[in-house]
Scaffold this active site. Structure first.
Site, PDB file in Angstrom:
ATOM      1  N   ASP A 134       0.829  -1.208   0.000  1.00  0.00           N
ATOM      2  CA  ASP A 134       0.000   0.000   0.000  1.00  0.00           C
ATOM      3  C   ASP A 134       0.865   1.261   0.000  1.00  0.00           C
ATOM      4  OD1 ASP A 134      -2.397   1.387  -0.045  1.00  0.00           O
ATOM      5  OD2 ASP A 134      -3.272   0.248   1.609  1.00  0.00           O
TER       6      ASP A 134
ATOM      7  N   ASP B  56     -10.345   1.405  -3.490  1.00  0.00           N
ATOM      8  CA  ASP B  56     -10.815   1.032  -2.155  1.00  0.00           C
ATOM      9  C   ASP B  56     -12.331   0.927  -2.114  1.00  0.00           C
ATOM     10  OD1 ASP B  56      -8.344   0.786  -0.985  1.00  0.00           O
ATOM     11  OD2 ASP B  56      -8.295   2.831  -0.211  1.00  0.00           O
TER      12      ASP B  56
END
Length: 749
Positions: free
Chosen positions: A461, A527
């Site tokens: 990430d 997301d």
């Protein structure tokens, strides 16, 4: 090199590129587009001369020759390819080509007669002795018809040369009068936008230190009205994960280019004597329709030896199941349920390390938390492996919380400038991996984790933009060095663990480019897993990235990011067109939901070679209430299509819908896919071969399940020539908004 008539012809997959390499000048692209077939040297010379424009009023007295690296000294008043100076000197170089290579072999001078080189790769070396610069330009046409180019600049002078900009440009014809690129934001990445290609510059700058959710991704120019299936289109993409530029420029003379490169911050690249700089690759794709452009990128990626292929394991990520609340019994229960329904990879997300119980602390301390995991991760990893699943782990190696042991020990490793800390984002700062000691610390911490545990997959990430991204204490900008360091770190980890897969996640889809995809195996599209939004995001992220590299998960019943609720049918049918997985707390799923999810997983496994290895096709339909497309096997023997109802319409029926990508000369059977519960509001057309079952009409009405349908005596579906399916189509079934229908199409001859 003396003045000569040298040309090059590059051909691959219905694309031709003709290069003008004459008279020791930088390469100029005389043609980039549809395949011209075999050419002679005389043909190439005539093609180039036929493009020389007349001298008209108020322009320079020599015809403008536009090189791949546009040069100001030629009279070009658009964006120059090279911008830099030695304290104000050597700012307008004039390069002379001294060497040409084709497919790695030198090309010798050939006198006055025209020479045509046939090759797939061409490189030139050019010098400007007065400016003290050497330039190398590389151009390649890949087997998929993808054009790519890069430049290398070296300082041969005796003092520093400050490089401000080095971009390459591909010309596009004057018929390309519309532009299309992508924009977006967190949770809604890859939003298409169109505009007219007018005089001036359409400039897309990425200054986030990462590609960005709002990145252009692919900047297209095409004939007016170009679509997925038709119209000539040219597109460019910069394969770089840091600051970057895409631009389209039309000058008052009518010249048009698409270009790009790395965006350099002030003073970021200062070349000392003997030092050099290389640009990222600029990729160009030509085709008739956006699908053809996308296919060139997909086939290029699929041709690489390290490409992950179609055997992509069904993945469960536990983030939306437990968030930071890591509890071994709960996680073991999730593992048991996941294995039982056919999951093949189990990923533990954020919260397993240091003091990381929330967003505020622990980031940067890459050791397993003894408080939460007194026996380490071994109990979970071992059980996951016993259940036959791979184990994956979330990391964010480029970031740090100030409330961490690492930041307290090494505050100088935080990227900053001006004697101040950058504004916080997600309560975190950026670690300066351009500092060798910082780089070594993070690399060694990751290697230790990978060595101790059986980890097959890292979710990598990157949750904030790089603001004030300087190196302490000098404050000099460090985005270029940071990007290069991240690439080096990924390369080192992959070299140490060759079977490790890595996902590029960056606040979702904030780092999607061919630079990072050289080193990773998939990207996390967003997301936001709400299937309504994911339909669009998968559709447009696929303009660059093939389905097998698109992380695509079945969302929770109520979306984590939007609060909308959707039936499992729509969630699974949407996730199917990517690397399939689950982002849902299976411990709260009902027995019926688990049974239906098992069916979807089985369908994915049965057809994943097609779903993840086929050619992507997208239906051009004028009503935004429908999003339709699918995948077609390269031999055109099979296909799977999705017809998704995105909203209500102003007409009862949408009419006949076509099936792009099929072979018009073959016959096919089209069969509706029936997995799990039928979509809400389903009313099948006659050709499906179903009829309504009134046996339990009253019970169905009270249960809310809707009407049931059973097969008639004839075969389910319909058989027709490909020409009919391509051009006339079939009446689609009616369903309520936010539901999708799938069709399996199989050749019968």
């Amino acid at each position: 090199m003396p003045e000569t008539q040298v040309f090059a012809l590059l051909r691959a997959d219905d694309v031709s590129v003709v290069l003008d390499l004459c008279d020791a000048k930088l390469p100029a692209i005389a043609h980039w587009g549809t395949d011209l077939g075999e050419l002679t040297a005389v043909d190439a010379a005539a093609l180039v001369s036929a493009g020389v424009h007349p001298i008209v009023a108020n322009i320079v007295d020599e015809p403008l020759r536009l090189a791949m690296l546009p040069e100001h000294h030629t009279g070009w008043v658009g964006r120059p390819g090279l911008s830099g100076s030695r304290g104000g000197r050597a700012w307008s170089p004039k390069f002379v080509v001294t060497a040409i290579e084709a497919d790695g072999s030198s090309v010798a001078s050939a006198g006055d007669e025209p020479v045509l080189i046939t090759a797939s790769r061409v490189s030139v070396v050019a010098t400007d002795e007065a400016a003290g610069l050497v330039l190398r330009l590389h151009l390649e046409l890949t087997p998929s018809g993808l054009l790519r180019s890069r430049a290398e600049l070296a300082n041969t002078g005796t003092d520093d040369y400050q490089l401000n900009d080095l971009v390459l440009a591909f010309p596009v014809p004057s018929t390309a009068r519309e532009l299309l690129d992508l924009a977006g934001r967190w949770g809604r990445e890859r939003v298409p936008q169109r505009r007219e290609f007018t005089v001036g510059t359409h400039l897309r700058e990425g200054r986030k230190g990462r590609t960005g959710a709002d990145a252009a991704t692919v900047l297209h120019a095409g004939v007016p009205g170009f679509s997925f299936g038709d119209g000539e289109v040219w597109g460019v993409h910069v394969g770089w994960s840091g600051n970057h530029t895409h631009y389209a420029e039309r000058t008052f003379t009518g010249h048009q280019v698409l270009g790009g490169g790395e965006l350099l911050l002030p003073g970021e690249i200062v070349l000392g004597p003997g030092h050099g700089y290389a640009t990222p690759w600029l990729y160009g794709a030509y085709g008739r329709g956006l699908d053809a452009v996308a296919r060139r990128f997909h086939r290029f990626l699929r041709s690489r030896p390290q490409h992950p292929g179609t055997k992509r394991p069904v993945t469960l990520n536990v983030w939306e199941a437990v968030y930071f609340n890591h509890d071994l019994p709960t996680l073991l229960q999730l593992a048991e349920k996941a294995a039982a329904i056919g999951v093949e990879r189990y990923v533990l997300d954020d919260g397993w390390f240091g003091s990381r119980r929330d967003d505020f602390s622990g980031l940067g301390d890459w050791t397993v938390s003894a408080d939460v995991w007194p026996d380490g991760l071994h109990p979970l990893v071992n059980r996951v492996r016993e259940l036959g699943m791979e184990f994956g782990l979330w990391v964010e190696p480029e970031m740090v919380n100030l409330d961490s042991d690492l930041a307290r020990a090494h505050p100088e490793w935080v990227m900053a400038t001006g004697g101040r800390l950058p504004v916080a984002s997600r309560h975190q700062q950026v670690l300066n991996l351009g500092i060798p000691e910082c780089y070594d610390h993070i690399r060694d911490a990751l290697l230790a984790i990978l060595t101790e545990y059986d980890i097959a997959y890292l979710k990598w990430d990157h949750n904030r933009d790089l603001i004030d991204a300087g190196t302490q204490p000098s404050g000099r900008p460090g985005v270029h060095l940071q990007t290069a360091a991240v690439y080096r770190l990924l390369d080192e980890l992959r070299a140490a663990f060759p079977h490790l897969e890595i996902e590029s996640c960056s606040s979702g889809g904030g780092r999607v480019d061919l630079g990072v995809l050289e080193r990773t195996d998939r990207i996390w599209v967003s997301d936001c897993i709400d299937p309504h939004d994911r339909q669009q995001m998968l559709r447009w992220t696929g303009q660059l990235v093939p389905p097998e590299m698109l992380g695509s998960h079945v969302a929770s019943g109520i979306s984590h990011t939007t609060g909308r609720s959707h039936d499992l049918n729509f969630r699974a049918a949407t996730a199917l067109f990517g690397h399939f997985g689950i982002e849902w707390n299976l411990n709260t799923a009902t027995a019926a939901e688990l049974a239906e999810l098992t069916e979807w997983i089985a369908f994915y496994k049965e057809h994943r070679e097609l779903l993840l290895g086929g050619d992507v096709v997208r239906l051009d339909f004028p009503d935004a209430a429908l999003l339709a497309g699918g995948v077609v096997s390269p031999d055109r023997s099979q296909a799977i299509y999705s017809f998704a109802a995105m909203a209500g319409t102003d007409a009862v029926m949408l009419g006949r819908l076509t099936f792009p990508g099929l072979d018009p000369d073959r016959r096919y059977r089209v069969t509706p896919v029936q997995v799990g519960q039928a979509p809400s509001g389903l009313r099948p057309p006659l050709w499906w071969g179903l009829e309504r079952d009134y046996t339990n009409e009253l019970a169905d009405l009270h249960s809310g399940a809707g009407p049931r349908f059973v097969a008639t005596d004839r075969n389910l579906g319909i058989e027709l020539p490909g020409s009919v399916l391509l051009h006339t189509g079939l009446t689609d079934a009616a369903v309520n908004p936010d539901h999708a229908l799938l069709y399996l199409v199989t050749a019968v001859d």
